[in-house]
Design a protein around this motif. Sequence first.
Motif, PDB file in Angstrom:
ATOM      1  N   TRP A  13       0.818  -1.211   0.000  1.00  0.00           N
ATOM      2  CA  TRP A  13       0.000   0.000   0.000  1.00  0.00           C
ATOM      3  C   TRP A  13       0.855   1.265   0.000  1.00  0.00           C
ATOM      4  O   TRP A  13       0.410   2.330  -0.418  1.00  0.00           O
ATOM      5  CB  TRP A  13      -0.958   0.007   1.182  1.00  0.00           C
ATOM      6  CG  TRP A  13      -2.111  -0.932   0.983  1.00  0.00           C
ATOM      7  CD1 TRP A  13      -2.347  -2.111   1.626  1.00  0.00           C
ATOM      8  CD2 TRP A  13      -3.192  -0.777   0.042  1.00  0.00           C
ATOM      9  NE1 TRP A  13      -3.488  -2.697   1.150  1.00  0.00           N
ATOM     10  CE2 TRP A  13      -4.028  -1.902   0.182  1.00  0.00           C
ATOM     11  CE3 TRP A  13      -3.512   0.193  -0.904  1.00  0.00           C
ATOM     12  CZ2 TRP A  13      -5.181  -2.082  -0.584  1.00  0.00           C
ATOM     13  CZ3 TRP A  13      -4.656   0.027  -1.672  1.00  0.00           C
ATOM     14  CH2 TRP A  13      -5.480  -1.091  -1.509  1.00  0.00           C
ATOM     15  N   ILE A  16       1.433   2.162  -3.634  1.00  0.00           N
ATOM     16  CA  ILE A  16       0.186   2.701  -4.169  1.00  0.00           C
ATOM     17  C   ILE A  16      -0.054   4.104  -3.619  1.00  0.00           C
ATOM     18  O   ILE A  16      -0.405   5.040  -4.355  1.00  0.00           O
ATOM     19  CB  ILE A  16      -0.996   1.775  -3.820  1.00  0.00           C
ATOM     20  CG1 ILE A  16      -0.836   0.432  -4.550  1.00  0.00           C
ATOM     21  CG2 ILE A  16      -2.335   2.428  -4.181  1.00  0.00           C
ATOM     22  CD1 ILE A  16      -1.815  -0.631  -4.104  1.00  0.00           C
ATOM     23  N   ARG A  20      -0.485   7.787  -5.562  1.00  0.00           N
ATOM     24  CA  ARG A  20      -1.657   8.643  -5.373  1.00  0.00           C
ATOM     25  C   ARG A  20      -1.254  10.016  -4.853  1.00  0.00           C
ATOM     26  O   ARG A  20      -1.798  11.045  -5.291  1.00  0.00           O
ATOM     27  CB  ARG A  20      -2.646   7.954  -4.425  1.00  0.00           C
ATOM     28  CG  ARG A  20      -3.309   6.728  -5.038  1.00  0.00           C
ATOM     29  CD  ARG A  20      -4.177   5.995  -4.039  1.00  0.00           C
ATOM     30  NE  ARG A  20      -4.895   4.885  -4.692  1.00  0.00           N
ATOM     31  CZ  ARG A  20      -5.649   4.000  -4.050  1.00  0.00           C
ATOM     32  NH1 ARG A  20      -5.777   4.091  -2.728  1.00  0.00           N
ATOM     33  NH2 ARG A  20      -6.270   3.045  -4.712  1.00  0.00           N
ATOM     34  N   GLN A  76      -6.855  -8.256  -4.981  1.00  0.00           N
ATOM     35  CA  GLN A  76      -7.464  -6.955  -4.719  1.00  0.00           C
ATOM     36  C   GLN A  76      -6.422  -5.841  -4.705  1.00  0.00           C
ATOM     37  O   GLN A  76      -6.620  -4.765  -5.277  1.00  0.00           O
ATOM     38  CB  GLN A  76      -8.228  -7.008  -3.396  1.00  0.00           C
ATOM     39  CG  GLN A  76      -9.456  -7.906  -3.432  1.00  0.00           C
ATOM     40  CD  GLN A  76     -10.041  -8.160  -2.061  1.00  0.00           C
ATOM     41  OE1 GLN A  76      -9.480  -7.738  -1.036  1.00  0.00           O
ATOM     42  NE2 GLN A  76     -11.163  -8.862  -2.003  1.00  0.00           N
ATOM     43  N   GLU A  79      -5.131  -5.137  -8.186  1.00  0.00           N
ATOM     44  CA  GLU A  79      -6.099  -4.363  -8.962  1.00  0.00           C
ATOM     45  C   GLU A  79      -5.985  -2.879  -8.638  1.00  0.00           C
ATOM     46  O   GLU A  79      -6.006  -2.030  -9.537  1.00  0.00           O
ATOM     47  CB  GLU A  79      -7.514  -4.860  -8.671  1.00  0.00           C
ATOM     48  CG  GLU A  79      -8.590  -4.120  -9.453  1.00  0.00           C
ATOM     49  CD  GLU A  79      -9.995  -4.594  -9.121  1.00  0.00           C
ATOM     50  OE1 GLU A  79     -10.952  -3.935  -9.561  1.00  0.00           O
ATOM     51  OE2 GLU A  79     -10.123  -5.624  -8.417  1.00  0.00           O
ATOM     52  N   GLN A  80      -5.857  -2.566  -7.343  1.00  0.00           N
ATOM     53  CA  GLN A  80      -5.689  -1.168  -6.948  1.00  0.00           C
ATOM     54  C   GLN A  80      -4.380  -0.599  -7.494  1.00  0.00           C
ATOM     55  O   GLN A  80      -4.315   0.546  -7.934  1.00  0.00           O
ATOM     56  CB  GLN A  80      -5.725  -1.052  -5.420  1.00  0.00           C
ATOM     57  CG  GLN A  80      -7.067  -1.371  -4.789  1.00  0.00           C
ATOM     58  CD  GLN A  80      -8.130  -0.349  -5.159  1.00  0.00           C
ATOM     59  OE1 GLN A  80      -7.862   0.856  -5.242  1.00  0.00           O
ATOM     60  NE2 GLN A  80      -9.342  -0.816  -5.396  1.00  0.00           N
ATOM     61  N   ARG A  83      -4.510   0.352 -11.170  1.00  0.00           N
ATOM     62  CA  ARG A  83      -5.198   1.625 -11.410  1.00  0.00           C
ATOM     63  C   ARG A  83      -4.254   2.814 -11.285  1.00  0.00           C
ATOM     64  O   ARG A  83      -4.539   3.900 -11.782  1.00  0.00           O
ATOM     65  CB  ARG A  83      -6.376   1.778 -10.446  1.00  0.00           C
ATOM     66  CG  ARG A  83      -7.491   0.765 -10.674  1.00  0.00           C
ATOM     67  CD  ARG A  83      -8.595   0.929  -9.645  1.00  0.00           C
ATOM     68  NE  ARG A  83      -9.649  -0.075  -9.830  1.00  0.00           N
ATOM     69  CZ  ARG A  83     -10.718  -0.203  -9.040  1.00  0.00           C
ATOM     70  NH1 ARG A  83     -10.867   0.620  -8.001  1.00  0.00           N
ATOM     71  NH2 ARG A  83     -11.617  -1.135  -9.286  1.00  0.00           N
ATOM     72  N   GLU A  84      -3.136   2.595 -10.599  1.00  0.00           N
ATOM     73  CA  GLU A  84      -2.140   3.660 -10.444  1.00  0.00           C
ATOM     74  C   GLU A  84      -0.958   3.459 -11.388  1.00  0.00           C
ATOM     75  O   GLU A  84       0.080   4.094 -11.248  1.00  0.00           O
ATOM     76  CB  GLU A  84      -1.641   3.703  -8.989  1.00  0.00           C
ATOM     77  CG  GLU A  84      -2.730   3.790  -7.936  1.00  0.00           C
ATOM     78  CD  GLU A  84      -3.667   4.969  -8.137  1.00  0.00           C
ATOM     79  OE1 GLU A  84      -3.186   6.022  -8.621  1.00  0.00           O
ATOM     80  OE2 GLU A  84      -4.865   4.841  -7.814  1.00  0.00           O
ATOM     81  N   LYS A 196      -7.030   8.239  -1.631  1.00  0.00           N
ATOM     82  CA  LYS A 196      -7.182   8.637  -3.033  1.00  0.00           C
ATOM     83  C   LYS A 196      -6.651  10.061  -3.226  1.00  0.00           C
ATOM     84  O   LYS A 196      -6.632  10.863  -2.282  1.00  0.00           O
ATOM     85  CB  LYS A 196      -8.648   8.553  -3.453  1.00  0.00           C
ATOM     86  CG  LYS A 196      -9.223   7.141  -3.420  1.00  0.00           C
ATOM     87  CD  LYS A 196      -8.603   6.278  -4.490  1.00  0.00           C
ATOM     88  CE  LYS A 196      -9.201   4.868  -4.500  1.00  0.00           C
ATOM     89  NZ  LYS A 196     -10.625   4.851  -4.873  1.00  0.00           N
TER      90      LYS A 196
END
Length: 240
Positions: A13, A16, A20, A76, A79-80, A83-84, A196
């Motif tokens: 995370w 990610i 973001r 999961q 997938e996140q 998106r980045e 986000k």
Amino acid sequence: MKIEIWSDIACPWCYIGKRRFETALEGFPHKDDVEVEWRSFQLDPTLPAHVEESEANYLSRSKGMPAEQVRQMFAQVSEQAAREGLNYDFDSVVVANSFTAHRFLHFAKSHGVMAAAEEALMSGHFESGRDIGSIDYLAEVGESLGLDPAETRRVLESDAYTDAVEADVAQARMLGANGVPFFVIDRKYGISGAQKPPVFTQALETAWDESRKLTVLTGTGTDGADDYPEGAVCGPEGCN
């Protein structure tokens, strides 16, 4: 404005959250006036230097999680990440203690390339299956950033920058961070987790506006000589 980011290279995370945050910062009108400083954190300091099993097997065994639950979690998170613009490959992740890599990051910081090193290590760990516990790999990353590989090995084979890593972790605890990523703006605002971009945008705007406000300190007594308070002022309606 200064933003400190606590993260662990081995935290999916965190990478990610990095993307973001960068998306929000890129659209921030005052981005050139923002200083970003990366700080170290370890999610699992007890992890062995190297674990000879897959990330999925390690988590299933050490955390007592069913294998199917681990696979679903990886899907999961991947997938996140996608998106980045990140291509996570959990099947190739090398399970390793991140402490030496954090010492390397502080060494990179001393040469002004910590941010680039952070990006390289996170990508290597999650997208390319590289071993963040390997001094050879860290020297390779350092060389790609202009650092002398022999010096990198010498530094990492010692205990150099151990205090710096431990100080970062201690500061995170002091600020109330029990997990990462953890973002701190001007030591006034904290953001926990891979939020986000709009959340980061709002925080940046709020902190920027607050940093531009002047706090006026006024006296409350008199000087004892007359009826006017100390710090008397004049305005459009007269003096008081």
